[in-house]
Design a protein around this motif. Structure first.
Motif, mmCIF file in Angstrom:
data_model
loop_
_atom_site.group_PDB
_atom_site.id
_atom_site.type_symbol
_atom_site.label_atom_id
_atom_site.label_comp_id
_atom_site.label_asym_id
_atom_site.label_seq_id
_atom_site.Cartn_x
_atom_site.Cartn_y
_atom_site.Cartn_z
ATOM 1 N N ALA A 19 0.817 -1.213 0.000
ATOM 2 C CA ALA A 19 0.000 0.000 0.000
ATOM 3 C C ALA A 19 0.855 1.270 0.000
ATOM 4 N N GLY A 20 2.157 1.118 0.075
ATOM 5 C CA GLY A 20 3.042 2.280 0.061
ATOM 6 C C GLY A 20 3.029 3.059 1.355
ATOM 7 N N LEU A 21 2.797 2.375 2.470
ATOM 8 C CA LEU A 21 2.685 3.050 3.756
ATOM 9 C C LEU A 21 3.966 3.037 4.577
ATOM 10 N N ILE A 22 4.965 2.309 4.114
ATOM 11 C CA ILE A 22 6.228 2.246 4.853
ATOM 12 C C ILE A 22 7.283 3.013 4.074
ATOM 13 N N PHE A 23 7.934 3.937 4.753
ATOM 14 C CA PHE A 23 8.924 4.806 4.131
ATOM 15 C C PHE A 23 10.281 4.624 4.799
ATOM 16 N N LEU A 24 11.347 4.851 4.018
ATOM 17 C CA LEU A 24 12.713 4.854 4.530
ATOM 18 C C LEU A 24 13.256 6.274 4.447
ATOM 19 N N THR A 25 14.084 6.632 5.395
ATOM 20 C CA THR A 25 14.788 7.908 5.338
ATOM 21 C C THR A 25 15.998 7.757 4.423
ATOM 22 N N GLU A 26 16.637 8.875 4.111
ATOM 23 C CA GLU A 26 17.883 8.832 3.338
ATOM 24 C C GLU A 26 18.917 7.944 4.025
ATOM 25 N N SER A 27 19.053 8.128 5.306
ATOM 26 C CA SER A 27 20.054 7.370 6.070
ATOM 27 C C SER A 27 19.745 5.878 6.055
ATOM 28 N N LEU A 29 18.056 4.180 3.746
ATOM 29 C CA LEU A 29 18.319 3.628 2.413
ATOM 30 C C LEU A 29 19.815 3.549 2.148
ATOM 31 N N ALA A 30 20.548 4.577 2.556
ATOM 32 C CA ALA A 30 22.011 4.554 2.384
ATOM 33 C C ALA A 30 22.616 3.356 3.121
ATOM 34 N N GLU A 31 22.135 3.101 4.311
ATOM 35 C CA GLU A 31 22.633 1.954 5.075
ATOM 36 C C GLU A 31 22.238 0.644 4.394
ATOM 37 N N ARG A 32 21.014 0.555 3.921
ATOM 38 C CA ARG A 32 20.524 -0.666 3.254
ATOM 39 C C ARG A 32 21.388 -0.997 2.041
ATOM 40 N N TRP A 33 21.707 0.039 1.246
ATOM 41 C CA TRP A 33 22.469 -0.163 0.014
ATOM 42 C C TRP A 33 23.965 -0.022 0.211
ATOM 43 N N GLN A 34 24.399 0.325 1.389
ATOM 44 C CA GLN A 34 25.808 0.522 1.713
ATOM 45 C C GLN A 34 26.441 1.563 0.787
ATOM 46 N N ILE A 55 8.682 15.998 1.417
ATOM 47 C CA ILE A 55 7.701 16.721 2.215
ATOM 48 C C ILE A 55 8.488 17.786 2.971
ATOM 49 N N GLY A 56 8.303 19.026 2.559
ATOM 50 C CA GLY A 56 9.121 20.093 3.131
ATOM 51 C C GLY A 56 10.563 19.843 2.736
ATOM 52 N N ARG A 57 11.419 19.761 3.736
ATOM 53 C CA ARG A 57 12.833 19.486 3.481
ATOM 54 C C ARG A 57 13.188 18.018 3.661
ATOM 55 N N SER A 58 12.218 17.217 4.084
ATOM 56 C CA SER A 58 12.453 15.789 4.328
ATOM 57 C C SER A 58 12.283 14.973 3.058
ATOM 58 N N VAL A 59 13.193 14.047 2.859
ATOM 59 C CA VAL A 59 13.125 13.121 1.725
ATOM 60 C C VAL A 59 12.842 11.735 2.272
ATOM 61 N N ARG A 60 11.870 11.070 1.677
ATOM 62 C CA ARG A 60 11.515 9.712 2.080
ATOM 63 C C ARG A 60 11.394 8.841 0.841
ATOM 64 N N TYR A 61 11.696 7.566 1.011
ATOM 65 C CA TYR A 61 11.597 6.580 -0.060
ATOM 66 C C TYR A 61 10.574 5.524 0.347
ATOM 67 N N ARG A 62 9.569 5.300 -0.503
ATOM 68 C CA ARG A 62 8.600 4.235 -0.218
ATOM 69 C C ARG A 62 9.319 2.892 -0.320
#
Length: 82
Positions: A19-27, A29-34, A55-62
């Protein structure tokens, strides 16, 4: 009080992801992908990489988009069946 994401995630994580309800922060995702956060920022600036929500200054990845991106960019050894 729990928000809708937490309630769904507790009951059925797969549904929440789909449903696209879970988001990752930049940090996250960076950790996930190393990779570095700067690499993700550069990818966004170059209009490549995984789609994101700002959203504003925040970046999120579904998480659903991240998983789809990873699947699309998966390479299998020659002769392997997927």
């Amino acid at each position: 009080m729990q928000n809708i994401t937490q309630k769904i995630a507790k009951n059925d994580r797969a549904t929440a992801v789909a449903a696209g309800l879970i988001f990752l922060t930049e940090s996250q995702l960076a950790e996930r992908w190393q990779v570095s956060v700067k690499k993700l920022q550069a990818d966004r600036g170059n209009r490549c990489g995984v789609p994101f929500v700002k959203i504003g200054r925040s970046v999120r990845y579904r998480l659903a988009e991240v998983l789809a991106f990873e699947e699309l960019h998966m390479f299998l050894p020659t002769g392997a069946v997927h």
